[in-house]
Design a protein around this motif. Structure first.
Motif, PDB file in Angstrom:
ATOM      1  N   SER A 146     -23.309 -33.831   7.973  1.00 28.87           N
ATOM      2  CA  SER A 146     -24.257 -33.221   7.063  1.00 28.87           C
ATOM      3  C   SER A 146     -25.604 -32.934   7.728  1.00 28.87           C
ATOM      4  O   SER A 146     -26.240 -31.924   7.449  1.00 28.87           O
ATOM      5  N   GLY A 175     -20.963 -29.016   3.929  1.00 30.60           N
ATOM      6  CA  GLY A 175     -20.867 -30.476   4.020  1.00 30.60           C
ATOM      7  C   GLY A 175     -21.512 -31.172   2.829  1.00 30.60           C
ATOM      8  O   GLY A 175     -21.016 -32.184   2.356  1.00 30.60           O
ATOM      9  N   ALA A 191     -28.925 -28.261   7.910  1.00 27.61           N
ATOM     10  CA  ALA A 191     -28.294 -29.497   7.443  1.00 27.61           C
ATOM     11  C   ALA A 191     -27.538 -29.278   6.134  1.00 27.61           C
ATOM     12  O   ALA A 191     -26.410 -29.736   5.969  1.00 27.61           O
ATOM     13  N   THR A 225     -27.717 -28.733  17.752  1.00 26.96           N
ATOM     14  CA  THR A 225     -28.373 -27.844  16.795  1.00 26.96           C
ATOM     15  C   THR A 225     -29.788 -28.312  16.493  1.00 26.96           C
ATOM     16  O   THR A 225     -30.749 -27.541  16.548  1.00 26.96           O
ATOM     17  N   TYR A 243     -15.876 -22.743  10.164  1.00 32.55           N
ATOM     18  CA  TYR A 243     -16.845 -22.658   9.073  1.00 32.55           C
ATOM     19  C   TYR A 243     -16.869 -21.231   8.508  1.00 32.55           C
ATOM     20  O   TYR A 243     -16.961 -21.024   7.301  1.00 32.55           O
TER      21      TYR A 243
HETATM   22  N1  PFF Z   1     -24.685 -29.626   8.338  1.00 31.43           N
HETATM   23  C1  PFF Z   1     -23.745 -28.599   8.002  1.00 31.43           C
HETATM   24  C2  PFF Z   1     -23.154 -28.902   6.624  1.00 31.43           C
HETATM   25  O1  PFF Z   1     -23.457 -29.945   6.045  1.00 31.43           O
HETATM   26  O2  PFF Z   1     -22.381 -28.090   6.148  1.00 31.43           O
HETATM   27  C3  PFF Z   1     -22.662 -28.485   9.011  1.00 31.43           C
HETATM   28  C4  PFF Z   1     -23.119 -28.304  10.417  1.00 31.43           C
HETATM   29  C5  PFF Z   1     -24.148 -27.394  10.722  1.00 31.43           C
HETATM   30  C6  PFF Z   1     -22.513 -29.014  11.429  1.00 31.43           C
HETATM   31  C7  PFF Z   1     -24.559 -27.203  12.049  1.00 31.43           C
HETATM   32  C8  PFF Z   1     -22.907 -28.847  12.739  1.00 31.43           C
HETATM   33  C9  PFF Z   1     -23.923 -27.925  13.039  1.00 31.43           C
HETATM   34  F1  PFF Z   1     -24.282 -27.756  14.262  1.00 31.43           F
END
Ligand code: PFF
Length: 451
Positions: free
Chosen positions: A226, A26, A22, A233, A108
């Motif tokens: 976030s 983000g 998480a 996931t 990413y």
């Molecule tokens: N939650 C991660 C962040 O805040 O950067 C982004 C993210 C991770 C989005 C995993 C989707 C995912 F499957």
């Protein structure tokens, strides 16, 4: 099948891994810049409310479905299906989810690669290698490709080690490191001239702005991205939790850690912006909007660090190191989604699956880099603005409408026998059935038609 699957060894391990997923770019980049351009404290307030009342219930939907099935998203949605139609739709949602997770990882990895190169640039500067530092901080194809690949190799390396040895071990090491360095940085930045101004913007809400639809939609999108919702996931991480674990509690812990880190990052980035302003760096346009919202971290912050002399080089190193770690604990969770599916559905070994999928993502990432102007923004919009909300909506529909309520209850009761009498069970089933799908659809409609 369950016996051959990995499982987190402890509650701490799971919370670190899920919070590691998480907490990422983000939180430390997205949330503070959104807060800065949406009224600071007003955004913080709405974000806090929405994260607990909407993102947390959606997270619980994924965790409960995942833990029930002890399988990847495709098999998990099939398992709770009630007929051929929901079976087919479940398969489609799971497959799209893992494709989207791979696409998110491909952009990413590019941004995370920049974090690594900025981190190394501080080192180069420290040792007086200015030409190297300049190369590392200027936008170039070779640099971009090279660091994207380095980041993907790190991600692949961790995921190839599996759930306990890879995901859990590294998240449990990296997350506390992240928290400590973040707090140290906040304490340092808050001692600088101008920081108080930033703190005021961050902490004194303008309640009128808190009610603006644009702000609410931005805060919701931010909370869903976030918490890594929508692509399976959290479902796959839920599938690695033991049956004895109390799901509402661990879900609550993950949400709290995620929000806490975003809030702490706000204590760093907003004051840092005003310190930069105090030091003569321009951060707002004449109309008061934030300049370079998306690239704030790569433009405003290095300029700020540059005004701080030698200390600036050290602070810059720590900051970008921290960003790289945060990105890594998130990227491993993205890669795990297609990897788990391939292992469980096609019987491949973990190593073969990880290397094969890692290579495919590297090729896609490189394609984005080669066509940067057209593809970068497009892939981000397609995955985060459109796909995540629709898929998140589908997970809520499966948890709230397709899966029978008494079966859901049985699953939650495994680790929490008294859950039926808790506030969680009085609210959550309705939330996930009605409120979450309606609000997610509203965000989606707004992002499509509201501009
Ligand atoms: N939650 C991660 C962040 O805040 O950067 C982004 C993210 C991770 C989005 C995993 C989707 C995912 F499957």
């Amino acid at each position: 099948m369950a016996s051959t699957r990995g499982e987190f060894s402890s509650r701490f391990g799971f919370v670190m891994a899920a919070a590691g997923s998480a907490v990422g770019l983000g939180n430390i980049w997205g949330f503070p810049t959104q807060a800065a351009s949406n009224g600071g404290a007003a955004f913080l307030l709405v974000y806090l409310i929405l994260a607990f009342t909407l993102a947390y219930p959606a997270l619980m939907a994924e965790l409960i479905i995942g833990r029930h099935a002890h399988a990847n998203a495709v098999n998990a949605l099939r398992l709770i299906s009630t007929g051929p139609a929901t079976h087919k739709i479940g398969t489609t949602v799971g497959v799209i989810g893992f494709i989207v997770a791979g696409m998110i990882l491909s952009f990413y990895a590019i941004v995370a690669g920049w974090m690594i190169s900025f981190c190394l640039a501080s080192l180069a500067e420290f040792f007086g290698m200015q030409a190297v530092a300049d190369w590392l901080t200027s936008f170039g194809m070779t640099r971009n490709l090279f660091f994207m690949l380095i980041f993907l190799v790190l991600t692949v390396g961790i995921i190839s080690e599996g759930v306990r040895e890879g995901i859990e071990r590294w998240s449990a090491r990296l997350m506390p490191l992240l928290l400590v360095s973040l707090i140290l940085l906040v304490l340092y930045v808050c001692t600088l001239d101008g920081a108080m101004e930033g703190l005021k913007v961050y902490l004194l809400p303008d309640f009128e702005r808190a009610l603006s639809p644009k702000l609410i939609i931005a805060a919701l999108g931010s909370a869903f991205f976030s918490l890594s919702l929508g692509v399976g996931t959290m479902l796959i991480y839920g599938s690695y939790i033991s049956d004895e674990e109390n799901l509402p509690v661990v879900g609550g812990l993950v949400t709290t850690v995620d929000i806490m880190i975003a809030v702490i990052a706000g204590f760093l980035v907003l004051p840092a912006m005003y310190v930069a302003l105090h030091n003569g760096v321009e951060i707002f346009t004449a109309s008061g909007a934030l300049i370079s919202e998306d690239t704030l971290i790569f433009t405003v912050l290095p300029e700020l660090f540059a005004t701080m002399g030698l200390a600036g080089i050290v602070v810059s190193f720590i900051f970008f190191f921290l960003m790289s770690i945060a990105a890594l604990t998130s990227s491993i969770s993205m890669l795990e989604v297609p990897v788990a599916y391939t292992i469980e559905e096609h019987g491949l070994s973990r190593k073969t699956a990880v290397y094969g999928i890692g290579c495919a993502i590297a090729v896609f990432s490189a394609t984005i880099l080669v066509n940067f102007e057209t593809l970068f923004g497009l892939v981000i919009a397609f995955t985060t603005r459109y796909s995540q909300p629709i898929l998140g909506f589908m997970f809520c529909v499966y948890a709230g409408w397709v899966w029978q309520r008494d079966k859901v209850l049985k699953e939650v009761q495994k680790g929490s026998p008294q859950v039926e009498h808790t506030l969680f069970w009085k609210i959550w089933p309705w939330y996930v059935k009605l409120v979450c799908p309606v609000v997610i659809l509203a965000i989606f409609a707004q992002s499509l038609w509201g501009g």
